[in-house]
Scaffold this active site. Sequence first.
Site, PDB file in Angstrom:
ATOM      1  CG  ASP A  38      25.479  -6.259  41.066  1.00 60.24           C
ATOM      2  OD1 ASP A  38      25.667  -7.496  41.054  1.00 60.24           O
ATOM      3  OD2 ASP A  38      24.399  -5.727  40.778  1.00 60.24           O
ATOM      4  CE1 TYR A 164      12.171 -10.731  46.233  1.00 63.70           C
ATOM      5  CE2 TYR A 164       9.776 -10.604  46.244  1.00 63.70           C
ATOM      6  CZ  TYR A 164      11.006 -10.090  45.856  1.00 63.70           C
ATOM      7  OH  TYR A 164      11.053  -8.948  45.093  1.00 63.70           O
ATOM      8  CE  LYS A 168      12.375  -7.612  48.055  1.00 62.48           C
ATOM      9  NZ  LYS A 168      13.606  -6.787  47.958  1.00 62.48           N
ATOM     10  CB  THR A 198      14.313  -6.625  35.991  1.00 59.12           C
ATOM     11  OG1 THR A 198      13.562  -7.356  36.966  1.00 59.12           O
ATOM     12  CG2 THR A 198      14.210  -5.132  36.266  1.00 59.12           C
TER      13      THR A 198
HETATM   14  N1  LIG Z   1      11.568  -6.132  39.067  1.00 59.96           N
HETATM   15  C1  LIG Z   1      10.449  -6.069  39.775  1.00 59.96           C
HETATM   16  O1  LIG Z   1       9.333  -5.973  39.226  1.00 59.96           O
HETATM   17  C2  LIG Z   1      10.509  -6.071  41.268  1.00 59.96           C
HETATM   18  C3  LIG Z   1       9.313  -6.192  41.996  1.00 59.96           C
HETATM   19  C4  LIG Z   1       9.342  -6.153  43.381  1.00 59.96           C
HETATM   20  C5  LIG Z   1      10.567  -5.978  44.036  1.00 59.96           C
HETATM   21  N2  LIG Z   1      11.725  -5.890  43.316  1.00 59.96           N
HETATM   22  C6  LIG Z   1      12.977  -5.731  44.045  1.00 59.96           C
HETATM   23  O2  LIG Z   1      13.768  -4.742  43.423  1.00 59.96           O
HETATM   24  C7  LIG Z   1      15.158  -5.073  43.567  1.00 59.96           C
HETATM   25  C8  LIG Z   1      15.834  -5.107  42.201  1.00 59.96           C
HETATM   26  O3  LIG Z   1      15.220  -6.104  41.411  1.00 59.96           O
HETATM   27  P1  LIG Z   1      15.562  -6.304  39.861  1.00 59.96           P
HETATM   28  O4  LIG Z   1      14.309  -6.710  39.218  1.00 59.96           O
HETATM   29  O5  LIG Z   1      16.337  -5.141  39.366  1.00 59.96           O
HETATM   30  O6  LIG Z   1      16.511  -7.609  39.972  1.00 59.96           O
HETATM   31  P2  LIG Z   1      17.780  -8.038  39.063  1.00 59.96           P
HETATM   32  O7  LIG Z   1      17.897  -9.515  39.270  1.00 59.96           O
HETATM   33  O8  LIG Z   1      17.645  -7.511  37.692  1.00 59.96           O
HETATM   34  O9  LIG Z   1      19.007  -7.292  39.766  1.00 59.96           O
HETATM   35  C9  LIG Z   1      19.445  -7.632  41.051  1.00 59.96           C
HETATM   36  C10 LIG Z   1      20.916  -7.287  41.155  1.00 59.96           C
HETATM   37  O10 LIG Z   1      21.360  -7.618  42.498  1.00 59.96           O
HETATM   38  C11 LIG Z   1      22.656  -8.202  42.395  1.00 59.96           C
HETATM   39  N3  LIG Z   1      22.920  -9.022  43.583  1.00 59.96           N
HETATM   40  C12 LIG Z   1      22.288 -10.168  43.929  1.00 59.96           C
HETATM   41  N4  LIG Z   1      22.812 -10.658  45.059  1.00 59.96           N
HETATM   42  C13 LIG Z   1      23.792  -9.798  45.450  1.00 59.96           C
HETATM   43  C14 LIG Z   1      24.686  -9.751  46.561  1.00 59.96           C
HETATM   44  N5  LIG Z   1      24.692 -10.721  47.493  1.00 59.96           N
HETATM   45  N6  LIG Z   1      25.559  -8.717  46.661  1.00 59.96           N
HETATM   46  C15 LIG Z   1      25.562  -7.734  45.707  1.00 59.96           C
HETATM   47  N7  LIG Z   1      24.749  -7.735  44.629  1.00 59.96           N
HETATM   48  C16 LIG Z   1      23.877  -8.756  44.506  1.00 59.96           C
HETATM   49  C17 LIG Z   1      22.594  -9.006  41.113  1.00 59.96           C
HETATM   50  O11 LIG Z   1      23.901  -9.336  40.616  1.00 59.96           O
HETATM   51  C18 LIG Z   1      21.800  -8.094  40.188  1.00 59.96           C
HETATM   52  O12 LIG Z   1      22.643  -7.229  39.453  1.00 59.96           O
HETATM   53  C19 LIG Z   1      15.193  -6.419  44.311  1.00 59.96           C
HETATM   54  O13 LIG Z   1      15.371  -6.204  45.680  1.00 59.96           O
HETATM   55  C20 LIG Z   1      13.826  -6.985  44.044  1.00 59.96           C
HETATM   56  O14 LIG Z   1      13.436  -7.906  45.029  1.00 59.96           O
HETATM   57  C21 LIG Z   1      11.728  -5.947  41.950  1.00 59.96           C
END
Ligand SMILES: NC(=O)c1ccc[n+]([C@@H]2O[C@H](COP(=O)([O-])OP(=O)(O)OC[C@H]3O[C@@H](n4cnc5c(N)ncnc54)[C@H](O)[C@@H]3O)[C@@H](O)[C@H]2O)c1
Length: 301
Positions: A38, A164, A168, A198
């Site tokens: 990360d 996005y 996806k 989150t």
């Molecule tokens: N939270 C939700 O409800 C939800 C819904 C649908 C999909 N998602 C997907 O789940 C995954 C996690 O989401 P989340 O809610 O935990 O997001 P978040 O923003 O809390 O965490 C994302 C993490 O990815 C890291 N990151 C971003 N760009 C990076 C890079 N280039 N290299 C390395 N690390 C990097 C960030 O530093 C962060 O720690 C994502 O792919 C998101 O699209 C989440």
Amino acid sequence: MSGFLDGKAVVITGGGGGIGRACALACAAEGASVVVADIGVGLAGEDPRSEVAEGVVKEIEAGGGRAVAVADSVVTMAGGERIVGSCVEAFGRIDGVVAVAGILRERMLFNMSEDEWDAVVATHLKGHFTVFRHAAAVMREQKSGALVGFTSGAFAGSVAQANYAAAKGGIVSLVRSAAAGLYRYGVTANAIAPVARTRMSANVPMELAEMGDPEDVAPMVVYLLSDRARHVTGQVYTVVGPKIAVWNQPVEVRSMYADQRWTPEQIAARLDSSVGQEPMGLIGRLEEYRRAAASGDKPNA
Ligand SMILES: NC(=O)c1ccc[n+]([C@@H]2O[C@H](COP(=O)([O-])OP(=O)(O)OC[C@H]3O[C@@H](n4cnc5c(N)ncnc54)[C@H](O)[C@@H]3O)[C@@H](O)[C@H]2O)c1
């Protein structure tokens, strides 16, 4: 500790926060050695801080687990190679890659900049390719391994997230292609469409009908990485709170044939009553979005 992943070494990209952190902690608690990859960026991918990965490694070590931090971005091939390489270097093997890293840059299509498109597609879609590509080469030799991608229900279409949603959707196709191509080598590939509290979901401009926590998503990831799921591949699972659902596989649903090549006039005369149209799940919600936009409320998803 039930040891579901004893002896395995796994990489979690985006493991420094949100769902990735929960997955990293759960994998370690189940006996896996973990690479927490990360760069600690803000929600839009800005202001990288390496400490988040180190923070999760400290949490894992405090619980008696084994982990290393890698502050490398998933957007470059060199970064993906270093992330995968550090797992092999630290733990001698790589049994799983969980690609959770992600960012958001929401904008209506007619206002979206090239940079907003490129950054989101690079982080999500290419960010899966860079780690899957390098891990797949090792897993092919090992004749075992599990790839877990992170998609979103948004892949079915999303109002202000063309970048996005497209990324996806690409991840779903990438995962299915990895499942097909690696089947003969005993390597699986699946995707999770999570919903969890989150910073990312806090930014969604609608009231989500179902919600859970990152810790609700982690057990499914552990399962998919484990020896108990070696027969599960090419699947997309929604995980939210206590619910796990499987998505359908894309197939043609109806067809119609002409005696010879179709003319536009023949298509116009036959389409509605023959192949017709498939209902787009989103369409039913668009009137609600329009009403909410007019009144300044958050729409119900
Ligand atoms: N939270 C939700 O409800 C939800 C819904 C649908 C999909 N998602 C997907 O789940 C995954 C996690 O989401 P989340 O809610 O935990 O997001 P978040 O923003 O809390 O965490 C994302 C993490 O990815 C890291 N990151 C971003 N760009 C990076 C890079 N280039 N290299 C390395 N690390 C990097 C960030 O530093 C962060 O720690 C994502 O792919 C998101 O699209 C989440």
